[in-house]
Design a protein around this motif. Structure first.
Motif, PDB file in Angstrom:
ATOM      1  N   GLU A  52      -0.310   4.857  -1.112  1.00 52.10           N
ATOM      2  CA  GLU A  52      -1.768   4.939  -1.138  1.00 52.10           C
ATOM      3  C   GLU A  52      -2.259   5.955  -0.115  1.00 52.10           C
ATOM      4  OE1 GLU A  52      -4.001   3.499  -3.081  1.00 52.10           O
ATOM      5  OE2 GLU A  52      -2.569   2.266  -4.174  1.00 52.10           O
ATOM      6  N   PHE A  84       0.813  -1.213   0.000  1.00 52.42           N
ATOM      7  CA  PHE A  84       0.000   0.000   0.000  1.00 52.42           C
ATOM      8  C   PHE A  84       0.848   1.266   0.000  1.00 52.42           C
ATOM      9  CE2 PHE A  84      -2.793  -3.249   1.698  1.00 52.42           C
ATOM     10  CZ  PHE A  84      -3.924  -3.042   0.937  1.00 52.42           C
ATOM     11  N   LEU A 121     -10.985   1.552   0.645  1.00 52.65           N
ATOM     12  CA  LEU A 121      -9.668   0.927   0.715  1.00 52.65           C
ATOM     13  C   LEU A 121      -9.415   0.368   2.116  1.00 52.65           C
ATOM     14  CD1 LEU A 121      -7.097   0.214  -0.782  1.00 52.65           C
ATOM     15  CD2 LEU A 121      -6.202   2.482  -0.229  1.00 52.65           C
TER      16      LEU A 121
END
Length: 90
Positions: free
Chosen positions: A10, A7, A59
């Motif tokens: 992100e 991730f 997410l």
């Protein structure tokens, strides 16, 4: 999270996922602290501003995150934290 590096870069929005206006937030903070805010509400500051601000938690939810607190509870905890910090630094 098993692989946090997957991730990297992100952006994780964290919020209720429920649209709340700035005016509603001000009223809620006033209720939590028990004081009236001295504010001036303007409708639009910039041409690209929008009236729709909602955290997209998709997410976070995809990795198992679950909301534990309401917006009011989160504001109460945040305000309490800053009050304790202010007393500690006084």
């Amino acid at each position: 999270m098993n692989n946090p590096y997957s991730f990297k870069g992100e952006i994780f929005d964290i919020g209720t996922g429920i649209q709340t206006t700035n005016s509603e937030i001000v009223k809620l903070v006033e209720k939590v602290v028990g004081k009236k805010a001295n504010t001036k509400i303007v409708q639009v500051l910039r041409s690209f501003d929008t009236n729709s601000w909602v955290a997209d938690n998709s997410l976070l939810k995809s990795i198992g995150w679950k909301q534990k607190h309401s917006l009011k509870e989160g504001l109460q905890k945040t305000i309490e934290y800053y009050e304790r910090a202010q007393k500690k630094n006084s």
